[in-house]
Design an enzyme around this catalytic site. Structure first.
Site, mmCIF file in Angstrom:
data_model
loop_
_atom_site.group_PDB
_atom_site.id
_atom_site.type_symbol
_atom_site.label_atom_id
_atom_site.label_comp_id
_atom_site.label_asym_id
_atom_site.label_seq_id
_atom_site.Cartn_x
_atom_site.Cartn_y
_atom_site.Cartn_z
ATOM 1 N N LYS A 61 -10.907 -0.889 10.243
ATOM 2 C CA LYS A 61 -11.039 -2.078 9.402
ATOM 3 C C LYS A 61 -11.434 -3.306 10.220
ATOM 4 O O LYS A 61 -11.632 -4.385 9.651
ATOM 5 C CB LYS A 61 -9.728 -2.347 8.656
ATOM 6 C CG LYS A 61 -9.350 -1.250 7.656
ATOM 7 C CD LYS A 61 -8.078 -1.601 6.913
ATOM 8 C CE LYS A 61 -7.563 -0.439 6.071
ATOM 9 N NZ LYS A 61 -8.425 -0.108 4.936
ATOM 10 N N CYS A 71 -4.747 2.504 -3.751
ATOM 11 C CA CYS A 71 -3.513 3.012 -3.121
ATOM 12 C C CYS A 71 -2.366 2.033 -3.316
ATOM 13 O O CYS A 71 -1.571 1.779 -2.401
ATOM 14 C CB CYS A 71 -3.730 3.298 -1.631
ATOM 15 S SG CYS A 71 -4.895 4.631 -1.313
ATOM 16 N N GLN A 114 -4.597 -5.285 6.881
ATOM 17 C CA GLN A 114 -5.537 -6.235 6.277
ATOM 18 C C GLN A 114 -5.500 -7.610 6.921
ATOM 19 O O GLN A 114 -6.272 -8.487 6.532
ATOM 20 C CB GLN A 114 -5.238 -6.360 4.780
ATOM 21 C CG GLN A 114 -5.419 -5.089 3.984
ATOM 22 C CD GLN A 114 -6.868 -4.629 3.912
ATOM 23 O OE1 GLN A 114 -7.796 -5.391 4.186
ATOM 24 N NE2 GLN A 114 -7.079 -3.379 3.555
ATOM 25 N N HIS A 121 0.867 -1.182 0.000
ATOM 26 C CA HIS A 121 0.000 0.000 0.000
ATOM 27 C C HIS A 121 0.901 1.229 0.000
ATOM 28 O O HIS A 121 2.030 1.197 0.502
ATOM 29 C CB HIS A 121 -0.861 -0.036 1.269
ATOM 30 C CG HIS A 121 -1.947 0.982 1.331
ATOM 31 N ND1 HIS A 121 -1.705 2.295 1.681
ATOM 32 C CD2 HIS A 121 -3.291 0.885 1.134
ATOM 33 C CE1 HIS A 121 -2.858 2.953 1.685
ATOM 34 N NE2 HIS A 121 -3.831 2.131 1.356
ATOM 35 N N ASP A 143 2.979 -4.195 7.971
ATOM 36 C CA ASP A 143 1.698 -3.516 7.777
ATOM 37 C C ASP A 143 0.609 -4.564 7.980
ATOM 38 O O ASP A 143 0.377 -5.413 7.120
ATOM 39 C CB ASP A 143 1.651 -2.929 6.362
ATOM 40 C CG ASP A 143 0.285 -2.364 5.986
ATOM 41 O OD1 ASP A 143 -0.660 -2.472 6.800
ATOM 42 O OD2 ASP A 143 0.157 -1.823 4.870
#
Length: 406
Positions: free
Chosen positions: A224, A361, A201, A121, A198
């Protein structure tokens, strides 16, 4: 998992959009919020609203207990050793920027290398670009396999004595690729580099154990994972955080201020300058309670089934390109014939179906895929196979509509 009972917890799902029942397939962008989270945030503002830490009155104590209680819930949720390793931020982007500014610009020098993947991302690319420019470091990118996965042998080749940071997404927001973070971390540490993950997700969808992963930093967002927007978390190993300087200065994060010098509070508060995101943290704590009650293992299994079913059903459509590996997280990214994904998403929206369209993104990844944009359907604990059937039917109608147009 009783999906119908879960759906009743999400009031936003009980509506029509453009004359059709809402089919929300955009949870990778942001998840919907269950009543326990909405009610907890409302309760905070209705009953406990106050600033934290500084006050001695009852409301101040309640607010502090809620805020710091949420920190303990986060610590337990990702199995960190200490609440000193849990820093509340505005989200994944802010968390990664803190590492890039506070750690990278201090510890990197000219000629050092940062290893990334093309599937990152933008939030896990641009901060490293800027840090590298500031100190004269270089970015190195791992190659991707045709299905959008990485090979550990390529990681072994790329990571060497010049590598100081490996930064990698746990789950790709476009491909659904689940990266082997634990194994990559071992390679990074073997070469003296730190590992930045990261987790935007992955954290909402699978059990995270930062001690097992052994990563040095891990970032994720509340919005999220059924929590409020505007709150996120930066996990960092205590020994690293203790040697890092804050990047925001002001109230809350100070120990003592003189006219010419100041000293900082201990962890984690030295990284939380200003009035913190109190209601957001309280709401995130409620979201964690909600997810824990249902069970991350149950959520993960449900999403695997949805993703497999979606792949099977979407492949019945002629002229569809699907991106990413067979084994994936709960999302499917695709393009339909020569129809622009924005047009596809517009037709789906007219049928009450919400999907994401654009570059997500992830423009370097779009370039690697040789497309300008894609459409993405992403799933969460409240989605059903029936909704996937509605999506497939909507895509068939899109094909028919644009076939008539062209």
């Amino acid at each position: 998992m009783d999906i119908q009972a879960i759906r009743k917890d999400f009031p936003i799902l009980n509506q029509e959009v453009n004359g059709h029942p809402l089919v929300y397939l955009d949870s990778a962008a942001t998840s919907q919020k269950p009543l326990p989270v909405i009610e907890k945030v409302n309760e905070y503002y209705s009953m406990h609203n106050s600033n934290v830490h500084r006050g001695v009155h009852t409301l101040g104590n309640r607010a502090t207990e809620g805020y710091e209680g949420a920190r303990e819930k986060v610590r337990n949720f990702i199995n960190a050793k200490s609440t000193k390793e849990i820093i509340f931020t505005r989200g994944t982007t802010t968390s990664i920027n803190k590492i890039a500014y506070s750690y990278a610009r201090t510890n990197l020098k000219e000629g050092d290398e940062i290893v990334l993947t093309p599937m990152e991302h933008h939030s896990n690319i641009i901060p490293w670009q800027q840090a590298a420019k500031a100190v004269g470091a270089k970015l190195q990118y791992l190659p991707l396999q045709p299905d959008g996965t990485i090979l550990l042998e390529d990681v072994e080749k790329a990571v060497n004595e010049r590598t100081k940071i490996v930064a990698m997404v746990h789950v790709s927001n476009v491909l659904g690729t689940i990266n082997p973070i634990k194994e990559v971390t071992e390679i990074a540490h073997k070469n003296g580099a730190i590992m930045v993950v990261d987790g935007a997700q992955s954290t909402p969808h699978m059990r995270i154990d930062v001690q097992d992963l052994d990563c040095d930093f891990f970032a994720f967002s509340g919005h999220k994972m059924c929590g409020p927007s505007g709150v996120g978390v930066l996990y960092g190993k205590k020994k690293l955080l203790e040697n890092m300087e804050p990047v925001e200065f002001g109230g809350e994060m100070i120990d003592f201020v003189d006219l010419h010098e100041s000293t900082w509070k201990e962890l984690p508060w030295k990284f939380e300058g200003g009035t913190p995101i109190i209601a957001g943290a309280v709401g995130l704590g409620a979201a964690i309670d909600y997810l824990e009650e249902i069970g991350l293992e149950n959520i993960n299994q449900h999403e695997k089934e949805l993703a497999a079913y979606a792949l099977e059903q979407l492949r019945t459509l002629a002229g569809i390109d699907i991106y990413g590996p067979e084994k994936r997280a709960g999302l499917v990214t695709f393009n339909l014939d020569d129809v622009h994904p924005h047009d596809v998403a517009t037709v789906l929206d007219s049928l009450g179906i919400a999907v994401r369209a654009g570059h997500h993104c992830a423009q370097p990844l779009m370039k690697w895929l040789d497309v300008t944009a894609t459409a993405r359907a992403s799933f969460y604990l409240y989605n059903t196979k029936e909704e996937i059937d509605i999506l497939v039917s909507g895509l068939q109608k899109s094909k028919e509509f644009f076939g008539d147009v062209f």
